[in-house]
Design a protein around this motif. Structure first.
Motif, PDB file in Angstrom:
ATOM      1  N   PRO A   1      84.132  33.917  44.363  1.00  0.00           N
ATOM      2  CA  PRO A   1      85.059  35.040  44.166  1.00  0.00           C
ATOM      3  C   PRO A   1      86.014  34.803  42.998  1.00  0.00           C
ATOM      4  CG  PRO A   1      84.853  34.549  46.504  1.00  0.00           C
ATOM      5  CD  PRO A   1      84.145  33.442  45.767  1.00  0.00           C
ATOM      6  N   HIS A   2      86.245  35.863  42.232  1.00  0.00           N
ATOM      7  CA  HIS A   2      87.170  35.773  41.104  1.00  0.00           C
ATOM      8  C   HIS A   2      88.587  36.146  41.528  1.00  0.00           C
ATOM      9  CE1 HIS A   2      85.889  39.993  41.220  1.00  0.00           C
ATOM     10  NE2 HIS A   2      87.047  40.283  40.670  1.00  0.00           N
ATOM     11  N   TYR A   3      88.784  36.362  42.826  1.00  0.00           N
ATOM     12  CA  TYR A   3      90.086  36.717  43.386  1.00  0.00           C
ATOM     13  C   TYR A   3      90.489  35.629  44.392  1.00  0.00           C
ATOM     14  CZ  TYR A   3      86.536  38.463  46.610  1.00  0.00           C
ATOM     15  OH  TYR A   3      85.424  38.573  47.413  1.00  0.00           O
ATOM     16  N   ASP A   4      91.745  35.643  44.793  1.00  0.00           N
ATOM     17  CA  ASP A   4      92.235  34.610  45.709  1.00  0.00           C
ATOM     18  C   ASP A   4      91.580  34.730  47.085  1.00  0.00           C
ATOM     19  OD1 ASP A   4      93.944  33.543  43.829  1.00  0.00           O
ATOM     20  OD2 ASP A   4      95.663  34.759  44.442  1.00  0.00           O
ATOM     21  N   VAL A   5      91.109  33.592  47.585  1.00  0.00           N
ATOM     22  CA  VAL A   5      90.532  33.523  48.927  1.00  0.00           C
ATOM     23  C   VAL A   5      91.072  32.275  49.620  1.00  0.00           C
ATOM     24  CG1 VAL A   5      88.413  34.778  48.332  1.00  0.00           C
ATOM     25  CG2 VAL A   5      88.483  32.287  48.089  1.00  0.00           C
ATOM     26  N   SER A   6      90.828  32.161  50.910  1.00  0.00           N
ATOM     27  CA  SER A   6      91.276  30.991  51.662  1.00  0.00           C
ATOM     28  C   SER A   6      90.511  29.746  51.209  1.00  0.00           C
ATOM     29  CB  SER A   6      91.041  31.218  53.147  1.00  0.00           C
ATOM     30  OG  SER A   6      89.645  31.230  53.428  1.00  0.00           O
ATOM     31  N   PRO A   7      91.061  28.571  51.432  1.00  0.00           N
ATOM     32  CA  PRO A   7      90.336  27.338  51.090  1.00  0.00           C
ATOM     33  C   PRO A   7      88.971  27.257  51.759  1.00  0.00           C
ATOM     34  CG  PRO A   7      92.642  26.834  51.531  1.00  0.00           C
ATOM     35  CD  PRO A   7      92.451  28.282  51.895  1.00  0.00           C
ATOM     36  N   ALA A   8      88.866  27.741  52.993  1.00  0.00           N
ATOM     37  CA  ALA A   8      87.569  27.695  53.692  1.00  0.00           C
ATOM     38  C   ALA A   8      86.553  28.594  53.005  1.00  0.00           C
ATOM     39  CB  ALA A   8      87.751  28.118  55.149  1.00  0.00           C
ATOM     40  N   LEU A   9      87.000  29.775  52.582  1.00  0.00           N
ATOM     41  CA  LEU A   9      86.092  30.707  51.912  1.00  0.00           C
ATOM     42  C   LEU A   9      85.682  30.176  50.545  1.00  0.00           C
ATOM     43  CD1 LEU A   9      85.283  33.292  53.384  1.00  0.00           C
ATOM     44  CD2 LEU A   9      86.660  34.586  51.763  1.00  0.00           C
ATOM     45  N   LEU A  10      86.613  29.529  49.845  1.00  0.00           N
ATOM     46  CA  LEU A  10      86.290  28.960  48.540  1.00  0.00           C
ATOM     47  C   LEU A  10      85.297  27.812  48.690  1.00  0.00           C
ATOM     48  CD1 LEU A  10      86.686  28.793  45.505  1.00  0.00           C
ATOM     49  CD2 LEU A  10      88.703  27.354  45.906  1.00  0.00           C
ATOM     50  N   ALA A  11      85.498  26.954  49.679  1.00  0.00           N
ATOM     51  CA  ALA A  11      84.575  25.842  49.905  1.00  0.00           C
ATOM     52  C   ALA A  11      83.181  26.357  50.246  1.00  0.00           C
ATOM     53  CB  ALA A  11      85.099  24.945  51.023  1.00  0.00           C
ATOM     54  N   ALA A  12      83.120  27.397  51.073  1.00  0.00           N
ATOM     55  CA  ALA A  12      81.828  27.978  51.433  1.00  0.00           C
ATOM     56  C   ALA A  12      81.155  28.602  50.211  1.00  0.00           C
ATOM     57  CB  ALA A  12      82.019  29.023  52.528  1.00  0.00           C
ATOM     58  N   SER A  13      81.944  29.241  49.355  1.00  0.00           N
ATOM     59  CA  SER A  13      81.397  29.861  48.147  1.00  0.00           C
ATOM     60  C   SER A  13      80.845  28.811  47.197  1.00  0.00           C
ATOM     61  CB  SER A  13      82.475  30.702  47.456  1.00  0.00           C
ATOM     62  OG  SER A  13      82.884  31.779  48.267  1.00  0.00           O
ATOM     63  N   ASN A  14      81.536  27.696  47.067  1.00  0.00           N
ATOM     64  CA  ASN A  14      81.026  26.614  46.222  1.00  0.00           C
ATOM     65  C   ASN A  14      79.752  26.015  46.797  1.00  0.00           C
ATOM     66  OD1 ASN A  14      82.735  26.458  43.935  1.00  0.00           O
ATOM     67  ND2 ASN A  14      84.346  25.508  45.154  1.00  0.00           N
ATOM     68  N   ASP A  15      79.649  25.977  48.111  1.00  0.00           N
ATOM     69  CA  ASP A  15      78.418  25.510  48.764  1.00  0.00           C
ATOM     70  C   ASP A  15      77.258  26.435  48.419  1.00  0.00           C
ATOM     71  OD1 ASP A  15      76.686  24.105  50.495  1.00  0.00           O
ATOM     72  OD2 ASP A  15      77.245  25.360  52.202  1.00  0.00           O
TER      73      ASP A  15
ATOM     74  N   LEU B   1      77.104  28.417  45.763  1.00  0.00           N
ATOM     75  CA  LEU B   1      76.850  28.249  44.337  1.00  0.00           C
ATOM     76  C   LEU B   1      76.012  27.006  44.074  1.00  0.00           C
ATOM     77  CD1 LEU B   1      77.199  28.803  41.331  1.00  0.00           C
ATOM     78  CD2 LEU B   1      79.530  27.872  41.489  1.00  0.00           C
ATOM     79  N   MET B   2      76.304  25.914  44.772  1.00  0.00           N
ATOM     80  CA  MET B   2      75.508  24.692  44.605  1.00  0.00           C
ATOM     81  C   MET B   2      74.067  24.937  45.039  1.00  0.00           C
ATOM     82  SD  MET B   2      75.825  21.680  43.409  1.00  0.00           S
ATOM     83  CE  MET B   2      74.598  20.396  43.210  1.00  0.00           C
ATOM     84  N   HIS B   3      73.893  25.709  46.082  1.00  0.00           N
ATOM     85  CA  HIS B   3      72.537  26.050  46.522  1.00  0.00           C
ATOM     86  C   HIS B   3      71.808  26.837  45.432  1.00  0.00           C
ATOM     87  CE1 HIS B   3      69.356  26.901  49.421  1.00  0.00           C
ATOM     88  NE2 HIS B   3      69.389  28.160  49.029  1.00  0.00           N
ATOM     89  N   ALA B   4      72.527  27.771  44.806  1.00  0.00           N
ATOM     90  CA  ALA B   4      71.914  28.566  43.737  1.00  0.00           C
ATOM     91  C   ALA B   4      71.539  27.692  42.546  1.00  0.00           C
ATOM     92  CB  ALA B   4      72.870  29.677  43.302  1.00  0.00           C
ATOM     93  N   LEU B   5      72.405  26.741  42.193  1.00  0.00           N
ATOM     94  CA  LEU B   5      72.084  25.823  41.098  1.00  0.00           C
ATOM     95  C   LEU B   5      70.841  24.999  41.425  1.00  0.00           C
ATOM     96  CD1 LEU B   5      75.725  24.708  40.307  1.00  0.00           C
ATOM     97  CD2 LEU B   5      74.171  25.730  38.631  1.00  0.00           C
ATOM     98  N   THR B   6      70.746  24.564  42.661  1.00  0.00           N
ATOM     99  CA  THR B   6      69.569  23.795  43.084  1.00  0.00           C
ATOM    100  C   THR B   6      68.308  24.634  42.992  1.00  0.00           C
ATOM    101  OG1 THR B   6      70.942  22.464  44.563  1.00  0.00           O
ATOM    102  CG2 THR B   6      68.572  22.467  44.989  1.00  0.00           C
ATOM    103  N   ARG B   7      68.397  25.887  43.396  1.00  0.00           N
ATOM    104  CA  ARG B   7      67.224  26.767  43.317  1.00  0.00           C
ATOM    105  C   ARG B   7      66.873  27.083  41.864  1.00  0.00           C
ATOM    106  NH1 ARG B   7      64.596  28.641  47.352  1.00  0.00           N
ATOM    107  NH2 ARG B   7      63.068  27.972  45.813  1.00  0.00           N
ATOM    108  N   ALA B   8      67.888  27.199  40.995  1.00  0.00           N
ATOM    109  CA  ALA B   8      67.603  27.393  39.567  1.00  0.00           C
ATOM    110  C   ALA B   8      66.863  26.192  39.011  1.00  0.00           C
ATOM    111  CB  ALA B   8      68.899  27.638  38.804  1.00  0.00           C
ATOM    112  N   ALA B   9      67.255  24.997  39.442  1.00  0.00           N
ATOM    113  CA  ALA B   9      66.548  23.785  39.016  1.00  0.00           C
ATOM    114  C   ALA B   9      65.104  23.816  39.505  1.00  0.00           C
ATOM    115  CB  ALA B   9      67.269  22.539  39.545  1.00  0.00           C
TER     116      ALA B   9
END
Length: 276
Positions: free
Chosen positions: A129-143, A145-153
Motif C-alpha cells: 500500500p502507498h498509504y498508511d497502514v498498520s504494522p501488521a498489514l505492512l508486514a503482510a504486504s511485504n510477505d 511482495l516477496m512471494h511475487a518476487l519469488t514467482r517472478a524469479a
C-alpha cells in the motif's frame, strides 16, 4: 496506422471498455504517436470481482487478455502485465482475517504467474500500500511482495511494483534475496532516486537530465480509463505527446527515443519492440 520514425511505449496503462473509453483511448494514444503499451490488470473491484480464492483473479486476467486482443486490432502492440493490486489487502480484510487475505493474494499471484509461463502475459505486478497502514498489514504486504518476487524469479520475468513514493531501497534487497535482477523490478510511478528500474510519469522534469546521464528509465501515463475520473493520472496521449515535445525542443534525440522506448524496454521485459 502510419509509419513511425521512432517507437513510443507506455510502460503502465489501463484500458477499460466497460468503465472507461476503452479502445477510443488506445486510438488517441496511437494518433499521438504511441506504438506499444504495457496493459496492466486493474484491481478486482474495478471489474466487480470479489475474490474468495486466488483462482478468482483469473476473471480479471482473462478480461485483460481480451482487451489486449482488441488493442492489437488497432495496430498498437499490447503487452499484458498481470497481478494483484496491493490495495486489495485493505478490501479483503474488511470481510476476512488478515492471513486469509494474504493467502488469497498469493494465490492470485500464482494464478498470474501461470499466465506468464503460458506466454499469455509478459510480467507480473505486486507491491504494498502507498498509504498508511498498520504494522501488521505492512508486514503482510511485504510477505506478499516477496512471494511475487519469488514467482517472478521462477518465471524469469519482470515485476512491476506499486508502492509508496520514494526510493523503496529495501525492495532492491528483497529482489536480490529472491534472485530477481534489480533492473527487472520496475518501480511504477517511480522517481530517479530508486535503485529499482524507474518508470517515470511522462511529464517528469528529470527526463532530459537522466538521458544525458545515461540512466535507464521508461515512461508511463498510469491512465486509469475510468469515466468517473477522466484523464487520471494523465491521459492516454501523454507519453507520445511528451516524448514528441522533448524531441521537437531538442532536449532529447530520436536515438534517445529508441533507447527509452525500445532498448530499455527490451532489457527489462524481454520483449521485442519493432516499428511497423
Amino acid at each position: 496506422m502510419k509509419s513511425r520514425t521512432y517507437p513510443v511505449t507506455d510502460d503502465h496503462i489501463h484500458i477499460d471498455p466497460v468503465n472507461g473509453r476503452g479502445i477510443e483511448a488506445v486510438k488517441d494514444f496511437s494518433r499521438a504517436g504511441g506504438t506499444h503499451l504495457f496493459l496492466v490488470s486493474k484491481p478486482s473491484w474495478s471489474l466487480s470481482v470479489n475474490p474468495s480464492s486466488g483462482a478468482d483473479y483469473a476473471k480479471v486476467f482473462d478480461e485483460t487478455i481480451r482487451i489486449a486482443a482488441l488493442i492489437a486490432e488497432t495496430g498498437v502492440v499490447a503487452f499484458p502485465v498481470l497481478g494483484v493490486h496491493p490495495a486489495e489487502i485493505t478490501r479483503l480484510t474488511e470481510r476476512m482475517p488478515l492471513m486469509d487475505a494474504v493467502e488469497i493474494m498469493k494465490g492470485g499471484i500464482d494464478c498470474a504467474a501461470r499466465y506468464v509461463q503460458e506466454g499469455k502475459a509478459v510480467a507480473l505486478k505486486s507491491g504494498r500500500p502507498h498509504y498508511d497502514v498498520s504494522p501488521a498489514l505492512l508486514a503482510a504486504s511485504n510477505d506478499i511482495l516477496m512471494h511475487a518476487l519469488t514467482r517472478a524469479a521462477d518465471c524469469g520475468c519482470a515485476l512491476q511494483v506499486h508502492a509508496e513514493t520514494g526510493p523503496c531501497s529495501d525492495i532492491a534487497d528483497m529482489a536480490r534475496h529472491a534472485k530477481v535482477p534489480v533492473e527487472r523490478v520496475v518501480k511504477h510511478y517511480g522517481s530517479p532516486d530508486t535503485p529499482l528500474h524507474p518508470s517515470l510519469i511522462a511529464r517528469h522534469e528529470a527526463i532530459p537530465d537522466l538521458v544525458r546521464r545515461g540512466r535507464p528509465f521508461t515512461m508511463e501515463s498510469d491512465y486509469m480509463d475510468e469515466n468517473t475520473r477522466p484523464g487520471a493520472v494523465i491521459g492516454p496521449k501523454s507519453v507520445p505527446r511528451y516524448t514528441n515535445k522533448l524531441v521537437l525542443s531538442g532536449r532529447i534525440t530520436e536515438q534517445d527515443c529508441f533507447r527509452i522506448h525500445a532498448e530499455t524496454i527490451q532489457k527489462v521485459y524481454g520483449v521485442t519492440i519493432t516499428l511497423f
